[in-house]
Write an enzyme that holds these catalytic residues in place. Sequence first.
Site, mmCIF file in Angstrom:
data_model
loop_
_atom_site.group_PDB
_atom_site.id
_atom_site.type_symbol
_atom_site.label_atom_id
_atom_site.label_comp_id
_atom_site.label_asym_id
_atom_site.label_seq_id
_atom_site.Cartn_x
_atom_site.Cartn_y
_atom_site.Cartn_z
ATOM 1 N N ALA A 75 0.096 0.195 -8.273
ATOM 2 C CA ALA A 75 -0.744 -0.018 -7.091
ATOM 3 C C ALA A 75 -2.196 0.276 -7.440
ATOM 4 O O ALA A 75 -2.481 1.252 -8.142
ATOM 5 C CB ALA A 75 -0.307 0.896 -5.957
ATOM 6 N N MET A 97 0.849 -1.173 0.000
ATOM 7 C CA MET A 97 0.000 0.000 0.000
ATOM 8 C C MET A 97 0.902 1.245 0.000
ATOM 9 O O MET A 97 1.518 1.550 1.015
ATOM 10 C CB MET A 97 -0.907 -0.021 1.224
ATOM 11 C CG MET A 97 -1.585 1.283 1.474
ATOM 12 S SD MET A 97 -2.610 1.451 2.966
ATOM 13 C CE MET A 97 -2.720 -0.116 3.683
ATOM 14 N N PRO A 98 0.995 1.974 -1.111
ATOM 15 C CA PRO A 98 1.778 3.213 -1.129
ATOM 16 C C PRO A 98 1.139 4.277 -0.241
ATOM 17 O O PRO A 98 -0.079 4.445 -0.211
ATOM 18 C CB PRO A 98 1.737 3.648 -2.589
ATOM 19 C CG PRO A 98 1.384 2.431 -3.350
ATOM 20 C CD PRO A 98 0.519 1.629 -2.435
ATOM 21 N N PHE A 99 1.998 4.985 0.473
ATOM 22 C CA PHE A 99 1.551 6.040 1.374
ATOM 23 C C PHE A 99 2.413 7.270 1.102
ATOM 24 O O PHE A 99 3.618 7.252 1.337
ATOM 25 C CB PHE A 99 1.712 5.578 2.826
ATOM 26 C CG PHE A 99 1.272 6.579 3.844
ATOM 27 C CD1 PHE A 99 -0.073 6.787 4.091
ATOM 28 C CD2 PHE A 99 2.204 7.309 4.569
ATOM 29 C CE1 PHE A 99 -0.483 7.716 5.050
ATOM 30 C CE2 PHE A 99 1.806 8.233 5.524
ATOM 31 C CZ PHE A 99 0.460 8.434 5.760
ATOM 32 N N ARG A 127 -2.687 5.836 -0.348
ATOM 33 C CA ARG A 127 -3.035 6.783 0.712
ATOM 34 C C ARG A 127 -2.208 8.049 0.530
ATOM 35 O O ARG A 127 -1.014 7.977 0.225
ATOM 36 C CB ARG A 127 -2.728 6.202 2.098
ATOM 37 C CG ARG A 127 -3.385 4.843 2.384
ATOM 38 C CD ARG A 127 -4.899 4.970 2.463
ATOM 39 N NE ARG A 127 -5.529 3.745 2.876
ATOM 40 C CZ ARG A 127 -6.066 2.837 2.063
ATOM 41 N NH1 ARG A 127 -6.051 3.026 0.752
ATOM 42 N NH2 ARG A 127 -6.646 1.757 2.524
#
Length: 63
Positions: free
Chosen positions: A34, A1-3, A40
Amino acid sequence: MPFAQIYMIEGRTAEQKKAVIEKVTQALHEAVGAPVENVRVWIHDVPKENWGIAGVSAKDLGR
């Protein structure tokens, strides 16, 4: 999950922040594959007196 965390001097409108969130989400989706729903984005609004440029606060510089 990229943040992604984005730091900006305070003062942007809700519409500008919305655009940043949309474009950063799309960029991460395209760059790393992604799923959009997993990206996010957190925008940090930094008070002008807490942001320094060349030894002077952004507030004092009139930014």
